[in-house]
Design an enzyme around this catalytic site. Sequence first.
Site, PDB file in Angstrom:
ATOM      1  N   LYS A  52      28.907  48.937  43.470  1.00 24.30           N
ATOM      2  CA  LYS A  52      28.456  48.674  42.098  1.00 24.30           C
ATOM      3  C   LYS A  52      27.026  49.177  41.903  1.00 24.30           C
ATOM      4  O   LYS A  52      26.702  49.823  40.900  1.00 24.30           O
ATOM      5  CB  LYS A  52      28.551  47.173  41.792  1.00 24.30           C
ATOM      6  CG  LYS A  52      29.976  46.677  41.661  1.00 24.30           C
ATOM      7  CD  LYS A  52      30.063  45.150  41.634  1.00 24.30           C
ATOM      8  CE  LYS A  52      31.520  44.707  41.685  1.00 24.30           C
ATOM      9  NZ  LYS A  52      31.688  43.246  41.792  1.00 24.30           N
ATOM     10  N   GLN A  96      28.567  37.763  42.882  1.00 24.55           N
ATOM     11  CA  GLN A  96      29.757  38.225  43.603  1.00 24.55           C
ATOM     12  C   GLN A  96      30.532  37.042  44.182  1.00 24.55           C
ATOM     13  O   GLN A  96      29.962  36.174  44.831  1.00 24.55           O
ATOM     14  CB  GLN A  96      29.324  39.198  44.722  1.00 24.55           C
ATOM     15  CG  GLN A  96      30.465  39.836  45.468  1.00 24.55           C
ATOM     16  CD  GLN A  96      31.291  40.807  44.606  1.00 24.55           C
ATOM     17  OE1 GLN A  96      30.745  41.519  43.772  1.00 24.55           O
ATOM     18  NE2 GLN A  96      32.592  40.817  44.817  1.00 24.55           N
ATOM     19  N   ASP A 119      30.754  40.387  33.914  1.00 21.92           N
ATOM     20  CA  ASP A 119      32.023  40.232  34.635  1.00 21.92           C
ATOM     21  C   ASP A 119      33.089  39.646  33.707  1.00 21.92           C
ATOM     22  O   ASP A 119      34.272  39.651  34.034  1.00 21.92           O
ATOM     23  CB  ASP A 119      31.846  39.291  35.845  1.00 21.92           C
ATOM     24  CG  ASP A 119      31.766  40.046  37.158  1.00 21.92           C
ATOM     25  OD1 ASP A 119      32.214  41.210  37.199  1.00 21.92           O
ATOM     26  OD2 ASP A 119      31.264  39.467  38.138  1.00 21.92           O
TER      27      ASP A 119
END
Length: 293
Positions: A52, A96, A119
């Site tokens: 990412k 994460q 997200d």
Amino acid sequence: MNLLDGKYVSEKLKQEIAAEAAEVLETTGRKPHLVAILVGNDGGSETYVASKMKNCEKVGFKSTLIRYDESVSEAELLAKVEEINQDAEVDGLIVQLPLPKHIDPEKVTEKIEYRKDVDGFHPINLGRMMRNLPCFIPATPYGIMLMLEEYKIETSGKHCVVIGRSNIVGSPMSILMARNATPGNCTVTLTHSRTQNLEKLVRSADIIVAAIGKKNFVTADMVKDGAVVIDVGINREVSETTKSGYKLYGDVDFENVAPKSSWITPVPGGVGLMTIIGLLKNTLASAKKEIYQ
Ligand code: NDP
């Protein structure tokens, strides 16, 4: 069989994102900025976050990685999230997953400012998605929709069977495919580990989305001729033949399913690459204040 080529689509979309990021820099004086928080040393998470960050740099975003030891307290993590929520120089924040057992992922998800929740896991974004309102869509389902759009896959009126009901993939995917939108307008069956007659249901699907986490779960006898097959699974196995020391497998038995399918995503080189695009597009939309002011 035709390949839904994540490498091709993601490279193409990255060029578009990079051009828009350059415009953001020119008009606002700063780059779109993504912050990622990584707790612990999980091998898979390390790889995903590194990718990412790397892709942010590639398209001209600023990226910041904040690392915590496995032992970080929930309170300390939540305080950091709050600090980033308040930071006007940050457009997107991701934490994460998975998190260590002593940290409640729901608390963390809800703590993230929904206007920075690139997200798309916050209940406000999920609720808005449900109502077909502008929102950050979870990155993996978003990436899949972009891929279907790119290849102009007909979805309207089709039967889509989603295997797996996780909050990050299966459930949002089922909502997106059922929405009155393009792609969308499918009749969706959302299946999980308690589903009865799973094979029969999957055999009736025009579009299969496999998000289970089990290598080669979807076999050729479960797939009808001409089906579109989206393989979300990433199953890592140790390998002595690869440079990285492991090999990736999808949830679909690609070798035997591919000849029966009309379109299929490979693993690697499919959905994984598109997930990054979903994240980048959400971060860009945040920097451009396209969804929330
Ligand atoms: P989860 O483990 O959260 O969910 C798995 C789902 O599969 C659950 O809903 C579970 O059912 C269901 N399931 C498990 N066994 C069966 C079975 N025998 N029959 C039917 N359903 C079953 O996984 P995720 O959604 O997070 O991830 C799924 C896969 O996708 C993983 O391999 C993951 O690594 C990968 N992934 C890939 C991404 C990408 O970018 N390509 C992004 C995110 C994930 P139940 O709810 O009943 O337990």
